[in-house]
Design a protein around this motif. Structure first.
Motif, mmCIF file in Angstrom:
data_model
loop_
_atom_site.group_PDB
_atom_site.id
_atom_site.type_symbol
_atom_site.label_atom_id
_atom_site.label_comp_id
_atom_site.label_asym_id
_atom_site.label_seq_id
_atom_site.Cartn_x
_atom_site.Cartn_y
_atom_site.Cartn_z
ATOM 1 N N PRO A 499 -3.959 -2.099 11.987
ATOM 2 C CA PRO A 499 -4.840 -1.050 12.525
ATOM 3 C C PRO A 499 -5.580 -0.266 11.441
ATOM 4 O O PRO A 499 -6.718 0.162 11.659
ATOM 5 C CB PRO A 499 -3.874 -0.141 13.301
ATOM 6 N N ILE A 500 -4.960 -0.085 10.277
ATOM 7 C CA ILE A 500 -5.626 0.613 9.172
ATOM 8 C C ILE A 500 -6.797 -0.220 8.662
ATOM 9 O O ILE A 500 -7.920 0.286 8.487
ATOM 10 C CB ILE A 500 -4.640 0.888 8.029
ATOM 11 N N ALA A 501 -6.548 -1.502 8.433
ATOM 12 C CA ALA A 501 -7.601 -2.391 7.938
ATOM 13 C C ALA A 501 -8.748 -2.492 8.944
ATOM 14 O O ALA A 501 -9.930 -2.469 8.568
ATOM 15 C CB ALA A 501 -7.020 -3.776 7.659
ATOM 16 N N TYR A 502 -8.409 -2.577 10.203
ATOM 17 C CA TYR A 502 -9.425 -2.698 11.257
ATOM 18 C C TYR A 502 -10.306 -1.442 11.300
ATOM 19 O O TYR A 502 -11.542 -1.535 11.402
ATOM 20 C CB TYR A 502 -8.723 -2.913 12.600
ATOM 21 N N SER A 503 -9.669 -0.281 11.205
ATOM 22 C CA SER A 503 -10.420 0.975 11.242
ATOM 23 C C SER A 503 -11.336 1.117 10.032
ATOM 24 O O SER A 503 -12.473 1.595 10.147
ATOM 25 C CB SER A 503 -9.447 2.166 11.292
ATOM 26 N N ILE A 504 -10.853 0.709 8.879
ATOM 27 C CA ILE A 504 -11.667 0.794 7.657
ATOM 28 C C ILE A 504 -12.899 -0.112 7.780
ATOM 29 O O ILE A 504 -14.014 0.271 7.403
ATOM 30 C CB ILE A 504 -10.834 0.429 6.427
ATOM 31 N N ALA A 505 -12.704 -1.311 8.308
ATOM 32 C CA ALA A 505 -13.838 -2.233 8.487
ATOM 33 C C ALA A 505 -14.885 -1.641 9.409
ATOM 34 O O ALA A 505 -16.096 -1.720 9.147
ATOM 35 C CB ALA A 505 -13.336 -3.567 9.036
ATOM 36 N N LEU A 506 -14.443 -1.015 10.510
ATOM 37 C CA LEU A 506 -15.385 -0.389 11.435
ATOM 38 C C LEU A 506 -16.122 0.763 10.769
ATOM 39 O O LEU A 506 -17.320 0.969 10.995
ATOM 40 C CB LEU A 506 -14.643 0.115 12.679
ATOM 41 N N GLY A 507 -15.393 1.539 9.946
ATOM 42 C CA GLY A 507 -16.007 2.658 9.252
ATOM 43 C C GLY A 507 -17.100 2.222 8.298
ATOM 44 O O GLY A 507 -18.142 2.878 8.185
ATOM 45 N N PHE A 508 -16.885 1.120 7.623
ATOM 46 C CA PHE A 508 -17.900 0.604 6.708
ATOM 47 C C PHE A 508 -19.044 -0.079 7.450
ATOM 48 O O PHE A 508 -20.105 -0.346 6.869
ATOM 49 C CB PHE A 508 -17.277 -0.397 5.731
ATOM 50 N N GLY A 509 -18.820 -0.381 8.717
ATOM 51 C CA GLY A 509 -19.850 -1.068 9.490
ATOM 52 C C GLY A 509 -20.019 -2.522 9.096
ATOM 53 O O GLY A 509 -21.109 -3.092 9.251
ATOM 54 N N VAL A 510 -18.947 -3.148 8.619
ATOM 55 C CA VAL A 510 -19.003 -4.549 8.204
ATOM 56 C C VAL A 510 -18.191 -5.403 9.168
ATOM 57 O O VAL A 510 -17.468 -4.884 10.035
ATOM 58 C CB VAL A 510 -18.466 -4.720 6.762
ATOM 59 N N ASP A 511 -18.287 -6.694 9.004
ATOM 60 C CA ASP A 511 -17.507 -7.630 9.815
ATOM 61 C C ASP A 511 -16.011 -7.372 9.580
ATOM 62 O O ASP A 511 -15.569 -7.190 8.440
ATOM 63 C CB ASP A 511 -17.866 -9.068 9.422
ATOM 64 N N ILE A 512 -15.222 -7.365 10.646
ATOM 65 C CA ILE A 512 -13.792 -7.069 10.518
ATOM 66 C C ILE A 512 -12.997 -8.242 9.953
ATOM 67 O O ILE A 512 -11.883 -8.060 9.456
ATOM 68 C CB ILE A 512 -13.183 -6.659 11.873
ATOM 69 N N MET A 513 -13.559 -9.467 10.022
ATOM 70 C CA MET A 513 -12.798 -10.658 9.640
ATOM 71 C C MET A 513 -12.258 -10.618 8.208
ATOM 72 O O MET A 513 -11.100 -11.000 7.973
ATOM 73 C CB MET A 513 -13.633 -11.916 9.855
ATOM 74 N N PRO A 514 -13.013 -10.194 7.188
ATOM 75 C CA PRO A 514 -12.445 -10.161 5.842
ATOM 76 C C PRO A 514 -11.193 -9.296 5.756
ATOM 77 O O PRO A 514 -10.221 -9.662 5.079
ATOM 78 C CB PRO A 514 -13.584 -9.570 4.998
#
Length: 575
Positions: A499-514
């Motif tokens: 959940p931390i990684a997923y939230s960070i990806a959304l915050g950056f506005g990038v693809d969540i897959m990496p």
């Protein structure tokens, strides 16, 4: 900020602290977090029930249940027979390749458990030169496919909950191949630092067998030499425990007294010799089970025995078995067998009763290595059904022709109908711990969303807009997940960091897959600690390794693994 945010973050932090403090009980810690989230109203009843039947989680459970039947066939044992040859280099390559390939599709714990015995008993090479590479190969092989390790499936369960879609069967494969090749070459180089322990010494010296001189014994008042205790076949008297005092080495002229505890080491299959001496009682013999078959097991981290001694745990009542011998961390364990405090990873040799194989608590407490009851084996058409059925379901689902959940459900029904699996066995071996861990992780993720923690994290990182910041965040996620894996367990690390990684990806506005793939691969990168991954714990005692062996051999592998993941993920899964 609302009180819900503070409460949810507090529970999250306490959960991580609890996992580090109680490393052997991840299910209990995460289960407590689940109760706290539910009772405090941070998640709804509907979310709780939905988490418990998450499609990814159900697929993981079905995969584990179906693999039980495959473990009962001769498939893995036939493969094991082909591994050992005269040349060490050839044996090492065969072992690494076969283990990695099998672990890509099968439970890697079962793969390692099957191969431990042939490796320890092989006449060509020191087992200590092969067992640690065996564990590492199983870990690396698990990164090749979606079903290669429970870590990947747990991440997939969380991914399904977050996005509504599943990762593909081969999402992990390209990077997994790079890891198998790169880390395999590194492991081949670092294997030169593995200890070279004599095979006989490895198989037997680590075990100790406890016998007591009873009142009225003919041994009392006579020396060790006169009693003939120095001339046993493949058994050696190494210690005498007398009124709390340890006598070692034992002199041939040492006079035995009533109540002496004689500690032998050697070939545990020769243990019946000891019971033939008048008034010399084995711990297992006292329980009336010595004449039965011997079974070798490893104590799991989550076992109820951990921290207790054999007497206080009520071992005989729990398992219908008595402990004949014990081995720990490649070193001798001294004292009365019944009073030794059991630790995770201990190897026990058990004399088992008639009801041992029917006990429902076996797989929750032990990894069975040898002496498994005959009823756990299947052959003929049932073996073909288990093997070909599993291969067919996995292949068709990998190619997209069928849904894996439905295919596994149909296979499980066929296995039960044909008697390849029975309901008692399923109940006994049901992976409750994994179910609790994944359910709790999904619920924790939902609680973070409900409280707005994910939005807060996303808003905070949105101020960093350069790709350099994104990459730094990716590296930080890898390091944090890897540290949790080494300190706690791989499954718990993946569950908490998603959940931390997923939230960070959304915050950056990038693809969540990496970020999703970083969590998955980092959670499988346990090469330095014997406790971070189940297969490491299994070979720890079997190879009589020290912690320094894991560091010397595993550190280079861990570094290469991290470099490949951190460089490879942005290339294969662009931001």
């Amino acid at each position: 900020m609302p009180i819900e945010i503070y409460t949810t973050v507090f529970i999250f932090i306490i959960t991580i602290a609890g996992l580090i403090r109680f490393q052997r009980k991840p299910a209990a810690v995460l289960g407590s977090a689940l109760l706290a989230l539910t009772m405090l109203g941070l998640v709804s009843k509907e979310q709780l029930l939905t988490s418990m039947v998450n499609p990814g989680l159900v697929t993981l459970i079905l995969l584990i249940l179906c693999s039980f039947a495959l473990e009962k066939t001769r498939f893995l044992r036939i493969i094991a027979a082909k591994v050992m040859v005269n040349s060490y280099q050839s044996t090492w390559l065969r072992l690494f390749g076969i283990t990695a390939l099998c672990s890509a599709f099968l439970n890697n714990t079962a793969v390692v458990a099957t191969l431990i015995s042939p490796i320890r008993n092989n006449p060509h090479h020191s087992a200590s030169k092969l067992l640690l590479p065996l564990s590492y190969a199983a870990i690396l092989g698990g990164t090749l496919t979606l079903i290669g390790t429970s870590t990947n499936l747990i991440v997939n369960s969380l991914f399904i909950d977050a996005t509504g879609s599943s990762l593909s069967f081969f999402s992990f494969t390209l990077l997994g191949i790079a890891l198998v090749i790169g880390c395999g070459i590194t492991l081949a180089f670092s294997s030169r630092w593995l200890p070279d322990i004599d095979s006989n010494e490895l198989a037997y010296k680590g075990y100790f067998i406890d016998a007591k001189v009873k009142a009225g014994s003919e041994l009392i008042g006579r020396s060790v030499e006169v009693n003939g205790l120095r001339h046993l076949e493949s058994l050696f008297l190494v210690e005498v425990v007398r009124k709390g005092r340890l006598i070692t080495p034992v002199s041939p002229s040492e006079i035995l007294q009533e109540g002496d505890r004689l500690v032998f080491s050697g070939d545990i299959t020769k243990v019946m010799q000891i019971s033939q001496f008048s008034g010399l009682e084995l711990f297992a013999d006292k329980n009336g089970l010595l004449g039965t078959n011997l079974t070798e097991v490893v104590v799991k981290e989550e076992s109820v025995l951990v921290g207790k001694n054999l007497k206080s745990s009520g071992f005989r009542a729990l398992f219908d078995a008595a402990v004949v011998a014990i081995s720990r961390d490649g070193s001798q364990v001294s004292g009365k067998l019944g009073e030794v405090s059991i630790k995770a990873g201990d190897f026990l040799v058990l004399a088992i009763g008639d009801d041992f194989s029917t006990r429902r608590n076996l797989t929750k407490n032990f990894i069975l290595l040898s002496g498994v009851a005959p009823e756990t084996r299947i052959s003929g058409m049932r073996a073909w059904l288990a093997t070909l059925g599993f291969i067919t379901v996995v292949s068709l689902s990998a190619l997209g022709f069928i849904d894996m959940l439905l295919g596994l459900l149909a296979l499980l029904g066929a296995l039960i109908f044909t008697g390849s699996l029975n309901t008692n066995e399923i109940i006994r071996r049901f992976p409750v711990d994994i179910w609790v861990v994944v359910t709790s992780a999904i619920l924790m993720s939902q609680a973070l969303v409900n409280a707005g923690v994910d939005s807060t994290i996303a808003q905070w990182v949105s101020g960093f807009t350069s790709m350099g910041h994104v990459y730094i965040a990716l590296v930080c996620i890898y390091i944090l997940t890897w540290l949790l894996t080494e300190l706690v367990t791989n499954n718990a690390a993946a569950a908490l960091m998603f959940p931390i990684a997923y939230s960070i990806a959304l915050g950056f506005g990038v693809d969540i897959m990496p970020f999703v793939m970083t969590v998955a691969f980092a959670a499988s990168g346990s090469f330095i600690s014997p406790y971070g991954y189940q297969t490491n714990l299994m070979v720890f005692n079997a190879g009589q390794y020290r912690l320094t062996d894991f560091i010397k051999v595993g550190a280079p592998v861990s570094i290469v693994y991290a470099v490949i993941v951190i460089i490879g993920i942005p290339l294969l899964f662009p931001f």
